[in-house]
Scaffold this active site. Structure first.
Site, PDB file in Angstrom:
ATOM      1  N   CYS A  47       0.914  -1.045   0.233  1.00 43.29           N
ATOM      2  CA  CYS A  47      -0.346  -0.179   0.240  1.00 43.29           C
ATOM      3  C   CYS A  47       0.865   1.625  -0.126  1.00 43.29           C
ATOM      4  O   CYS A  47       0.188   2.099  -0.661  1.00 43.29           O
ATOM      5  CB  CYS A  47      -0.825   0.073   1.141  1.00 43.29           C
ATOM      6  SG  CYS A  47       0.110   0.308   2.916  1.00 43.29           S
ATOM      7  N   HIS A  82      -2.485   1.297   6.518  1.00 38.98           N
ATOM      8  CA  HIS A  82      -2.482   1.370   5.216  1.00 38.98           C
ATOM      9  C   HIS A  82      -3.646   2.705   4.613  1.00 38.98           C
ATOM     10  O   HIS A  82      -3.675   3.663   5.515  1.00 38.98           O
ATOM     11  CB  HIS A  82      -4.076   0.196   4.968  1.00 38.98           C
ATOM     12  CG  HIS A  82      -4.222  -0.144   4.108  1.00 38.98           C
ATOM     13  ND1 HIS A  82      -3.653  -0.781   3.400  1.00 38.98           N
ATOM     14  CD2 HIS A  82      -6.124   0.592   2.962  1.00 38.98           C
ATOM     15  CE1 HIS A  82      -4.148  -0.814   1.728  1.00 38.98           C
ATOM     16  NE2 HIS A  82      -5.098  -0.265   1.671  1.00 38.98           N
ATOM     17  N   HIS A  89      -5.669   1.951  -4.159  1.00 37.28           N
ATOM     18  CA  HIS A  89      -4.750   1.215  -3.612  1.00 37.28           C
ATOM     19  C   HIS A  89      -4.031  -0.421  -3.871  1.00 37.28           C
ATOM     20  O   HIS A  89      -4.752  -1.191  -4.156  1.00 37.28           O
ATOM     21  CB  HIS A  89      -5.485   1.220  -1.350  1.00 37.28           C
ATOM     22  CG  HIS A  89      -6.625  -0.180  -1.744  1.00 37.28           C
ATOM     23  ND1 HIS A  89      -7.154  -0.480  -0.672  1.00 37.28           N
ATOM     24  CD2 HIS A  89      -7.400  -0.400  -2.241  1.00 37.28           C
ATOM     25  CE1 HIS A  89      -7.591  -1.518  -0.843  1.00 37.28           C
ATOM     26  NE2 HIS A  89      -8.249  -1.487  -2.021  1.00 37.28           N
TER      27      HIS A  89
END
Length: 435
Positions: free
Chosen positions: A349, A399, A411
């Protein structure tokens, strides 16, 4: 004229010898300097080896963290699947419970409206016989017990599902906490690896400088030795010339003696000539200074190479393309998720965010916690296209995604999804950062 050659040649021989001695001394000094450089190079190589060992150790730690992260991500995928199954079970049980509750409510309403409530006493009084009374009471007990069992089973099912759901949420939270810890460890290891690469590069540059200086000293020694050989050859030639001149002088004296014996007058003249024939060395000849040729001096400077030639374990950003971070990230959709990867073939990520912004010429941190400080923290609802979404607590995020506008984002989700489009409705962020 021939008689004056010998002293001059002797003076030249002495001068050449005096010049050769400093050259021998200079060559020895250069040898000593070369030995010192060899020792310095050896020490730097040893330090380089130590630094390389430390880099290898850090890289092994990174590999271990990567393996641990892959295991956690696999477990998280299983838990997501289990959670999805539980949600389906909860939905099915809820529908069943709702239907049963409707039936129970309808039954109660029918009793209230139609007066069909029958007690055990009524059943006994209205029975035609004892056998009929027993049959009626048994039937009523069966109905009541069935309803009670149904309600009890519903309550137990609800409780069991809620318990499983709570347990699953706890496990997901545990995995989330582990991800936060791994993200922090990844940041520390990336920094340690970068520091060690800088150290290794610095040592390599110092070693290269020392080796260049040694090469300069070797050339200096070679020049001094060559000059020494040249002067020695000149000295040898001067000695041979002096010997030849001495032989010619001796032969001249022999001839002069022979001529003197042939005639008294001639002998007197020859004697006078012999007395005036001794040549006096030129004044100051014994202290004549000869300057050795230039070109082999020890003061030659060697310019060291510019530092920064090494460092492969560092994070190298992609070249700037001038596009937006969204367009760069969109071009990566479909590529696989690999924890710790930062492109161009796979991403995690924070690696996707780092890669996308670096391609636009903007350098962000490599991990989520560092990327939080790239802008101003805002709410999820305030996020616009190009802003960043974060999951987790500020300072402990695990994240990150790039907002595309309207609640959408790009993402690198997990190994099962790779780089993809998603939205806040399916996976809701905790906060956002205005870029």
């Amino acid at each position: 004229m021939k008689k004056s050659i010998l002293p001059l040649l002797m003076i030249c021989s002495l001068t050449l010898t005096s010049v050769a001695l400093p050259l021998v001394s200079s060559a020895d000094e250069v040898d000593s300097k070369i030995q010192q450089k060899d020792q310095a190079i050896s020490g730097l190589k040893s330090q380089e080896a130590d630094a390389q060992s430390q880099v290898a150790a850090v890289q092994n730690q990174v590999a271990s963290i990567n393996e641990k992260a892959e295991t956690l991500l696999a477990e998280q995928g299983k838990l997501r699947k289990t959670s999805s199954n539980l949600e389906k079970e909860i939905s099915q049980l809820t529908k069943r419970i709702e239907k049963r509750e409707v039936a129970i409510q309808n039954q109660a309403r029918d009793v209230q409206v139609n007066g069909n409530s029958t007690s055990y006493m009524d059943a006994l009084l209205n029975a035609k016989s004892v056998s009929d009374a027993i049959t009626r009471v048994t039937a009523m007990s069966t109905i009541v017990n069935a309803n009670n069992d149904l309600v009890k089973q519903q309550q137990e099912d609800k409780k069991a599902v809620e318990t499983k759901k709570t347990e699953n949420e706890n496990k997901l939270q545990e995995l989330q906490d582990n991800q936060v810890e791994l993200e922090a460890q990844k940041g520390e290891l990336v920094k340690a690896e970068a520091d060690l690469n800088v150290l290794q590069t610095t040592l390599a540059a110092e070693r290269a400088t020392a080796e260049d200086q040694k090469a300069g000293l070797v050339k200096e020694k070679e020049a001094a030795v060559a000059e020494q050989a040249r002067i020695a050859a000149q000295e040898k030639a001067a000695t041979e010339n002096a010997k030849k001149a001495a032989e010619e002088t001796a032969a001249a004296k022999t001839t002069a003696t022979t001529e003197q014996s042939s005639s008294t007058t001639a002998s007197s003249e020859e004697t006078s000539s012999t007395d005036t024939g001794s040549v006096t060395p030129p004044s100051g000849g014994g202290s004549q200074q000869v300057t050795p040729p230039s070109g082999g001096g020890g003061g030659q400077e060697v310019t060291p190479p510019a530092p920064g030639g090494g460092g492969g374990g560092q994070v190298t950003p992609p070249p700037s393309t001038g596009g937006s971070a969204i367009s760069i990230a969109a071009a990566q959709v479909g590529k696989p998720y690999v924890w710790g990867a930062q492109g161009p073939d796979s991403f995690d990520c924070s690696g996707l965010v780092y890669y996308a912004f670096a391609a636009t010429g903007r350098q962000l941190g490599r991990v989520t916690t560092a990327q939080e400080s790239a802008g101003t923290r805002i709410s999820v609802g305030e996020a616009q296209a190009g802003d960043l979404y974060f999951w987790g607590s500020p300072g402990a995020s695990y994240h990150v995604a790039i907002a595309t506008g309207g609640g959408g984002y790009i993402h690198a989700g997990d190994p099962s999804t790779g780089v993809q489009y998603s939205n806040v409705g399916s996976f809701t962020p905790s906060f956002a950062v205005r870029m």
